[in-house]
Structure formats: C-alpha cells, structure tokens
Design a protein around this motif. Structure first.
Motif, short mmCIF file in Angstrom:
data_model
loop_
_atom_site.label_atom_id
_atom_site.label_comp_id
_atom_site.label_asym_id
_atom_site.label_seq_id
_atom_site.Cartn_x
_atom_site.Cartn_y
_atom_site.Cartn_z
N THR A 31 0.84 -1.19 0.00
CA THR A 31 0.00 0.00 0.00
C THR A 31 0.88 1.24 0.00
O THR A 31 1.79 1.38 0.82
CB THR A 31 -0.92 0.01 1.24
OG1 THR A 31 -1.75 -1.14 1.23
CG2 THR A 31 -1.80 1.26 1.24
N HIS A 243 -14.47 -4.25 -5.45
CA HIS A 243 -13.77 -2.98 -5.64
C HIS A 243 -14.75 -1.84 -5.87
O HIS A 243 -15.83 -2.03 -6.41
CB HIS A 243 -12.82 -3.05 -6.85
CG HIS A 243 -11.70 -4.03 -6.69
ND1 HIS A 243 -11.84 -5.36 -7.01
CD2 HIS A 243 -10.44 -3.86 -6.25
CE1 HIS A 243 -10.69 -5.98 -6.78
NE2 HIS A 243 -9.83 -5.10 -6.31
N LEU A 264 -4.54 8.62 -1.22
CA LEU A 264 -4.94 7.22 -1.09
C LEU A 264 -4.04 6.47 -0.12
O LEU A 264 -4.50 5.62 0.65
CB LEU A 264 -4.92 6.55 -2.47
CG LEU A 264 -5.88 7.11 -3.51
CD1 LEU A 264 -5.74 6.38 -4.84
CD2 LEU A 264 -7.33 7.04 -3.02
N TYR A 267 -5.02 7.32 3.40
CA TYR A 267 -6.28 6.66 3.76
C TYR A 267 -6.14 5.13 3.77
O TYR A 267 -7.13 4.43 3.99
CB TYR A 267 -7.38 7.07 2.77
CG TYR A 267 -8.13 8.32 3.16
CD1 TYR A 267 -9.43 8.26 3.67
CD2 TYR A 267 -7.55 9.58 3.03
CE1 TYR A 267 -10.12 9.40 4.03
CE2 TYR A 267 -8.23 10.73 3.39
CZ TYR A 267 -9.51 10.63 3.88
OH TYR A 267 -10.19 11.78 4.25
N ILE A 269 -5.66 3.11 1.33
CA ILE A 269 -6.43 2.56 0.22
C ILE A 269 -5.49 1.88 -0.77
O ILE A 269 -4.44 2.42 -1.11
CB ILE A 269 -7.21 3.68 -0.52
CG1 ILE A 269 -8.23 4.34 0.43
CG2 ILE A 269 -7.91 3.14 -1.75
CD1 ILE A 269 -9.36 3.45 0.86
N GLN A 270 -5.88 0.69 -1.24
CA GLN A 270 -5.06 -0.02 -2.21
C GLN A 270 -5.70 0.03 -3.59
O GLN A 270 -6.91 -0.16 -3.74
CB GLN A 270 -4.88 -1.48 -1.79
CG GLN A 270 -4.01 -2.28 -2.75
CD GLN A 270 -3.61 -3.63 -2.20
OE1 GLN A 270 -3.56 -3.83 -1.00
NE2 GLN A 270 -3.31 -4.56 -3.09
N ILE A 290 -10.40 0.43 -6.46
CA ILE A 290 -9.74 0.49 -5.17
C ILE A 290 -10.47 -0.35 -4.14
O ILE A 290 -11.64 -0.71 -4.30
CB ILE A 290 -9.63 1.94 -4.66
CG1 ILE A 290 -11.03 2.54 -4.42
CG2 ILE A 290 -8.86 2.80 -5.65
CD1 ILE A 290 -11.01 3.91 -3.77
N GLN A 292 -10.40 -1.07 0.49
CA GLN A 292 -9.88 -0.67 1.78
C GLN A 292 -8.84 -1.69 2.26
O GLN A 292 -8.62 -2.73 1.65
CB GLN A 292 -11.02 -0.55 2.80
CG GLN A 292 -12.09 0.45 2.40
CD GLN A 292 -13.24 0.49 3.37
OE1 GLN A 292 -13.32 1.37 4.21
NE2 GLN A 292 -14.13 -0.48 3.29
N LYS A 297 -14.77 -3.15 -0.57
CA LYS A 297 -15.06 -1.89 -1.25
C LYS A 297 -15.56 -0.85 -0.26
O LYS A 297 -15.89 -1.18 0.90
CB LYS A 297 -16.09 -2.12 -2.36
CG LYS A 297 -17.43 -2.59 -1.85
CD LYS A 297 -18.48 -2.66 -2.95
CE LYS A 297 -18.18 -3.74 -3.95
NZ LYS A 297 -19.26 -3.87 -4.97
N ILE A 298 -15.65 0.38 -0.70
CA ILE A 298 -16.10 1.48 0.16
C ILE A 298 -17.59 1.67 -0.07
O ILE A 298 -18.01 2.25 -1.08
CB ILE A 298 -15.33 2.77 -0.15
CG1 ILE A 298 -13.82 2.53 -0.07
CG2 ILE A 298 -15.74 3.89 0.81
CD1 ILE A 298 -13.00 3.71 -0.52
N LYS A 303 -17.82 7.57 4.44
CA LYS A 303 -16.44 7.33 4.03
C LYS A 303 -16.22 7.78 2.58
O LYS A 303 -15.18 8.34 2.24
CB LYS A 303 -16.08 5.86 4.19
CG LYS A 303 -15.95 5.39 5.63
CD LYS A 303 -15.49 3.94 5.71
CE LYS A 303 -15.32 3.49 7.15
NZ LYS A 303 -14.88 2.07 7.23
N LEU A 307 -13.59 10.74 1.51
CA LEU A 307 -12.53 10.49 0.54
C LEU A 307 -12.68 11.40 -0.67
O LEU A 307 -11.69 11.98 -1.16
CB LEU A 307 -12.55 9.03 0.10
CG LEU A 307 -11.48 8.61 -0.93
CD1 LEU A 307 -10.09 8.86 -0.37
CD2 LEU A 307 -11.66 7.15 -1.33
#
Length: 410
Positions: A31, A243, A264, A267, A269-270, A290, A292, A297-298, A303, A307
């Motif tokens: 990451t 994702h 990213l 945060y 994030i990958q 992306i 978490q 996924k977000i 959140k 972001l």
C-alpha cells in the motif's frame, strides 16, 4: 516468485524529443507504492502523461509514460525507483519477495551552515546544488545582515546516506564553492538531532488562505487567475464485487498523480487496477479500482464523502499560496500537506526560489517549518521579500507566478 534483478525497474528512453519514455515497475506490492514511485518521478522533474497499474495484492505491474528532460539522470532514477520497491532478497541474480519486519530507520539530519555575500537569485542557486546532490531540505532559516551578508542554515537529509563521511561533506562544499565562488565566506556541516524538524502544534499567524481546510472557489479563482478548478469525482460499487470504481476528470498539473496517490496512501487505500491518461494538453482522466485495507469496497456514504472531499481539495489546491503584509514588509507563504510517513512534497522550495529569481525579487529571509492545520501536518514556507531597492513587483503578480511555477503552468 522470482524475477531477474534488472527487471524490477526497466526504462526505455525515447529516441525522439518530446515523445514519452517508458518506465516499467514489476515488483512485490505494498500500500502506497504508487505514491512513493510518483514522488520520485516528480523529484526528477519528469511529467507523467499516462499510467497503467495492475496488481493482485501481492505482486504489481506498473507502466509510466513520462516526458523527460535532456539532463535527466536515467540510471540514477532507476536506482532510486528500485530503492522504494518492497524489499527483496537477492540470490543468484534473482529477486524474491521478503516481508518487511520493521519500518525503516529515519534518516540522519545534518545542519549545513554557510555564510556568503548576498546577490539576487542566490538562494535558488544554492537550492539547485542541493537538489543535484540529492540532499533533501527539511528545514531552512535564511537571514540577511545589514552589511549584505547572508547566513544560511539548511537542515538536510542525504538520500545517499553518506553525509557522515568527510568525502561527501567535502564534495558538498566544493559544489557550493563552484556556484558561489569568492562570495562564499564559510561553510560547515554537522549532524543534529531529529527533533530539530519536529512539527509545531499551532498554525501561528497563518492567514485563512493557508489554514482554511474548506473548499473555497473564491480563494482558488482569486489566487489562480484561471478557471482550472473543475474536478469531477464519481464512485461506483456496481461494476465489481470487491472494488469501488473511482473515476476522476480534472485539469492536469505538475505532481497530480503524486497528490492523488498521497491521499490514497494516507487513507490506507489499495489500488488493484488503474489507468491515467492526459486527453488534452490541460485535461486528464483517471479510472481506479480500489479497496480498503480489509479487502472490501467502500460502501459507507460517509467514508465515500470524506474520501471524495479530500481528493477534490488535494487536486484543486495541492499547495496553498498567500502574500500578506507584515507592517512595512511583505511575506510570501506557501504550504503543502505532509504524508503520514513524514515526507513532504518535492521541489517546493526549488520552485518558489526559481519563480522569485525570474521576477528579480530578492529574499531577505526564509524559513521552512511544519505545523498542524486541522488534522494534518503541513510544511509551511515563509519568505520575507527584499524590497529595499524600490523595484517591487505587484503582489498579485508574485502570487500568481509562484502558484503557476508550483503547478507547472508557467
């Protein structure tokens, strides 16, 4: 999984001026790797025009198309890019992934102190030398005495980790002497404690243009003199079971990918897959799949909003510039966010001093420090302008010139 050592980073230089060179990175994933790579590419003064990213979470493959310069040190760039790739063990010319057991040791901090006779553009010329020597400026304090001498205190770290040696110190002295000539009176280098670069807890006497964390189109348009502030950010969870797709359309600027990747990374994030391309001279598009840190996924709207807001702010205002009056004096302030890892944005002081040199505007004193603004650490550059000769440049012109130089719009 093993690959040949030289295949971790491969660079194919362009044979036609103006055409992109291609940098390929093939290594274990982590990451924030994209942020670390983009930071180095920015430091070497290259412009990224296209990127493809693909990873399975363990191994990644990244291709950068970049526009270089005639003096780009490609072999050194390759060495530095390989240095930020996750650690690998070497055996018989092959590389195998090795998990990091502990964070890297913080670099030693050195004080470079020298005195010389003042002249216009001096500070930029010194900054150029330090950049060429791969010395990172952590803090600086520059002051001018009434008799026209300058006392410069640069707190630096050495990318090559050799500043403790007499050879490296002598080499630094000789490079400065070549630029300053007989104007250099003295030069000393000594190791100091890391606490010298510690962050201040309060944004003392910083104007709203620097401290305001809320998006303000009025501030942006007033400072920029340009309508380049439109950023479109869409998030979609319907196209992938694991994702979140983030689609961004925005104006291009110097270091744009670094600014996005830094956000990213902070945060945690990958990026599993990503594509970036400049569609026109001043516009670019990004598609990022992306997830978490937990591999999900977000989906939380809060959140997503947090972001989205941070990305928008970091793409519209990656640096903040303000010119303020301090009684009879004029002070230029520039601020940029610091990564959670403690790294600042590359070449900011270089760009500030270059813009002022091109305007033939003198510098009476300068300082670099770190402040907490909101919940983030910021690097703040304070430059007191020298207007004693009466050839002052209008404030709005100075602010615009510094901003455009930092954004690569000059």
């Amino acid at each position: 999984m093993g690959i040949l050592y030289d295949d971790v980073v491969m660079i194919r230089q362009s044979e036609i001026e103006g055409e992109p060179s291609v940098i390929t990175v093939n290594c274990p994933d982590k990451t924030g790797l994209g942020c670390d790579l983009c930071r180095l590419i920015l430091f070497f003064g290259l412009s990224i025009v296209r990127v493809d990213v693909s990873t399975d979470g363990k191994w990644c493959y990244i291709v950068f198309w970049v526009i270089g310069k005639p003096n780009t040190r490609w072999s050194l760039l390759k060495k530095r890019l390989m240095g930020v790739c996750p650690s690998c063990s070497s055996a018989s010319g092959m590389l195998f992934f090795r998990t990091e057991l502990q964070p890297p040791k913080p670099p030693d901090v050195f004080l470079l102190k020298f005195c010389c006779r003042d002249r216009r553009g001096l500070l930029h010329d010194v900054t150029v030398v330090l950049c060429e020597l791969e010395l990172t400026i952590k803090r600086v304090k520059v002051s001018t005495t009434p008799d026209g001498r300058v006392m410069d205190l640069f707190f630096i770290t050495d990318t090559r980790e050799q500043m403790h040696t007499k050879k490296r110190q002598d080499d630094t002295h000789d490079h400065l002497k070549d630029v300053l000539g007989d104007a250099m009176i003295s030069c000393e280098i000594e190791m100091v404690g890391p606490e010298i670069t510690a962050c201040s807890q309060g944004p003392s006497l910083l104007p709203p243009a620097i401290t305001d964390d809320k998006f303000s189109s009025d501030i942006v348009e007033r400072q920029r003199g340009s309508p380049r502030s439109s950023v479109s950010i869409d998030m979609d969870n319907s196209l992938s079971p694991s994702h979140t797709l983030v689609q961004i359309v925005c104006p291009d600027h110097k270091g744009l990918l670094y600014d996005l990747m830094r956000t990213l990374k902070d945060y945690n994030i990958q990026i599993s897959y990503g594509r970036f391309a400049t569609k026109q001279k001043s516009n670019c598009e990004l598609d990022l799949f992306i997830m978490q840190a937990d591999g999900k996924k977000i989906v939380d709207p809060n959140k997503q909003d947090a972001l989205r807001s941070r990305i928008q702010m970091d793409l519209v205002r990656p640096v903040r510039v303000s010119l303020v009056s301090r009684g009879p004096d004029t002070e230029l302030l520039v601020a940029n966010p610091v990564e959670l890892s403690g790294k600042g944005r590359p070449l900011v002081f270089y760009d500030i001093t270059l813009a002022l040199k091109m305007l033939n505007t003198g510098i009476f004193s300068a300082e670099i420090g770190r402040h907490m603004i909101g919940d983030r650490e910021w690097e703040v550059y304070r430059v007191l302008l020298d207007e004693t000769d009466g050839s002052s440049v209008p404030s709005n012109r100075i602010e615009e010139a510094v901003w455009k130089m930092l954004m690569g719009w000059g």
